[in-house]
Design an enzyme around this catalytic site. Structure first.
Site, PDB file in Angstrom:
ATOM      1  N   SER A 180      -5.057   5.391 -13.724  1.00  0.00           N
ATOM      2  CA  SER A 180      -5.641   4.118 -13.312  1.00  0.00           C
ATOM      3  C   SER A 180      -6.759   3.621 -14.199  1.00  0.00           C
ATOM      4  O   SER A 180      -7.032   2.432 -14.234  1.00  0.00           O
ATOM      5  CB  SER A 180      -6.122   4.217 -11.867  1.00  0.00           C
ATOM      6  OG  SER A 180      -6.867   5.389 -11.658  1.00  0.00           O
ATOM      7  N   HIS A 208       0.125   2.478  -9.922  1.00  0.00           N
ATOM      8  CA  HIS A 208      -0.040   1.416 -10.934  1.00  0.00           C
ATOM      9  C   HIS A 208       1.248   1.100 -11.669  1.00  0.00           C
ATOM     10  O   HIS A 208       1.293   0.161 -12.464  1.00  0.00           O
ATOM     11  CB  HIS A 208      -1.120   1.808 -11.944  1.00  0.00           C
ATOM     12  CG  HIS A 208      -2.468   1.897 -11.332  1.00  0.00           C
ATOM     13  ND1 HIS A 208      -3.257   0.792 -11.106  1.00  0.00           N
ATOM     14  CD2 HIS A 208      -3.159   2.960 -10.842  1.00  0.00           C
ATOM     15  CE1 HIS A 208      -4.375   1.169 -10.529  1.00  0.00           C
ATOM     16  NE2 HIS A 208      -4.339   2.477 -10.350  1.00  0.00           N
ATOM     17  N   LYS A 239      -0.741  -3.035  -5.090  1.00  0.00           N
ATOM     18  CA  LYS A 239      -1.024  -3.396  -6.479  1.00  0.00           C
ATOM     19  C   LYS A 239       0.016  -4.423  -6.948  1.00  0.00           C
ATOM     20  O   LYS A 239      -0.069  -5.574  -6.544  1.00  0.00           O
ATOM     21  CB  LYS A 239      -1.147  -2.134  -7.318  1.00  0.00           C
ATOM     22  CG  LYS A 239      -2.498  -1.514  -6.960  1.00  0.00           C
ATOM     23  CD  LYS A 239      -2.783  -0.146  -7.382  1.00  0.00           C
ATOM     24  CE  LYS A 239      -4.149   0.234  -6.798  1.00  0.00           C
ATOM     25  NZ  LYS A 239      -4.399   1.653  -6.771  1.00  0.00           N
TER      26      LYS A 239
END
Ligand SMILES: *Cc1c(COP(=O)(O)O)cnc(C)c1O
Length: 394
Positions: A180, A208, A239
């Protein structure tokens, strides 16, 4: 004396170290443009990689669903909290991931806590990459298994740790798929190989990478062609999928075990079902608009090249997460403030989020950024470099 007064001292100490943080509040939608304190900013700080958080297709799906099924879930999914929409999303996530089943959690953080602690316990060993996300670390600690930490992406060291047989019952290797803060990928083929050789379970957190990496947007495991070899696939809806909530995908038995044993699932109220409708709409976009992720990764590559040409280090980034590594937290804060003056929101990431001496600006690129916005960022960074290295600077 007030027994909480120690907190004032600690906060003052954070302030002195330039480490005290306050959450900025924005008005209106969270998108590539952000309005904070009446200022219009270009947002390079979000994880909204496919620019779906403010996409009307998602909010329309959510409000239509809320009008039909109401808002609150009322209870844990095991009692009366699981709605048809939750079930539909779980089935859709399993289909998306190409696994037998999937289960929803209220957040990605909760998914990691619940899954790791349900899969390992006292007498087991968990192997954790040093740069893993806080939720993976906390899951490891919560499990009360023996935790072995290996240096970031260091498969040789991990192999040594695994070779020490000990008397452990079960083994679990835990890693981010896409890290991340550094924006680099885990060597998943090597990790899968090690897991097989040592009969360990492999958990990959794709927070992610979901929606961004892989031909179908399934994440780093798909990118490396090792989907079948990752036993526990963790993802988040919060996300690239533009919403909120976490999930685990895998074999039916694994999912049933988590439904029975993951405490953050069992003892937590189900997320609002309307959010599942938004996530279903987001998965449609991921399926129907692969150009979003392809263009994003191409632009990220171009931005990294330009940053390096300016003399910045972007570390090992290979993704839409691009660290501009500055080292000293004060320099990171100063640079972030300079960019803010020019209307560019780029968060400074400081210890404890990153190790001491590795403070950075985390540029997170999304499908919503235009070439002009990226050019504005590059110009501002180039200027800062010039003033910093200008002769006569004290
Ligand atoms: C953000 C993040 C999480 C937590 O997901 P949420 O849905 O935001 O709670 C878990 N793992 C990683 C690697 C993350 O970056």
């Amino acid at each position: 004396m007030n027994p909480l007064s120690w907190i004032d001292d600690e906060l003052a100490s954070l302030e002195r170290q330039h480490l005290r943080r306050r959450p900025p509040t924005h008005e209106g939608p969270q998108s590539v443009r952000l309005s904070i304190d009446g200022r219009e900013l270009i947002n390079f700080g979000s994880n909204d990689y496919l620019a779906l958080a403010s996409d009307p297709r998602l909010s329309r799906a959510a409000s239509k669903a809320a009008a039909r099924v109401g808002w609150g879930s009322g209870a844990s999914p095991l009692v009366t909290g699981r709605a048809a929409l939750h079930r539909q999303l779980e089935e859709r996530l399993a289909e998306f991931e190409g696994t037998e089943a999937a289960v929803l959690f209220s957040s990605g953080f909760a998914a990691n806590l619940g899954a790791i602690a349900a899969l390992a316990g006292p007498g087991d060993t968990v192997y954790c990459d040093r740069k893993n996300h806080a939720s993976l670390w906390d899951g490891c600690r919560l499990s009360r298994a023996d935790v072995r930490v290996y240096p970031h992406n260091d498969c040789r060291r991990l192999a040594e740790l695994l070779a020490v047989a000990g008397r452990c019952r079960r083994r679990l290797i835990v890693t981010d798929g896409l890290f991340s803060m550094d924006g680099d990928l885990a060597p998943l083929a090597e990790l899968a190989e090690l897991a097989e050789r040592h009969r360990a379970m492999l958990l990959v957190d794709e927070a992610h990478a979901t929606g961004v990496f892989g031909r179908n947007g399934r994440g780093a495991a798909e990118h490396f062609g090792v989907e079948d070899r990752v036993h526990v696939r963790v993802g988040t809806l919060s996300k690239a999928l533009g919403g909120s909530g976490g999930f685990v995908a895998g074999r039916t038995a694994l999912i049933e075990w988590l439904v029975n044993r993951a405490r953050s699932y069992v003892f937590s109220t189900a997320a609002p079902a309307a959010g599942s409708a938004a996530a279903l709409a987001a998965l449609d976009v991921v399926r129907d608009e692969p150009q979003r992720r392809e263009a994003l990764l191409a632009r990220a590559q171009a931005l990294r090249d330009r940053l390096r040409a300016q003399g910045w280090s972007t570390g090992a980034s290979a993704s839409q997460i691009i660290p501009v590594i500055v080292g000293d937290p004060r320099r990171a804060t100063a640079l972030s403030a300079k960019l803010l003056e020019r209307g560019l929101f780029v968060p400074a990431i400081r210890p404890p989020t990153v190790p001491d001496g590795e403070a950075l600006l985390r540029v997170s690129l999304t499908a919503g950024h235009t070439e002009e916005m990226i050019a504005a960022l590059l110009n501002a960074l180039a200027q800062y470099r010039e003033t910093e290295t200008a002769p006569g600077r004290v």
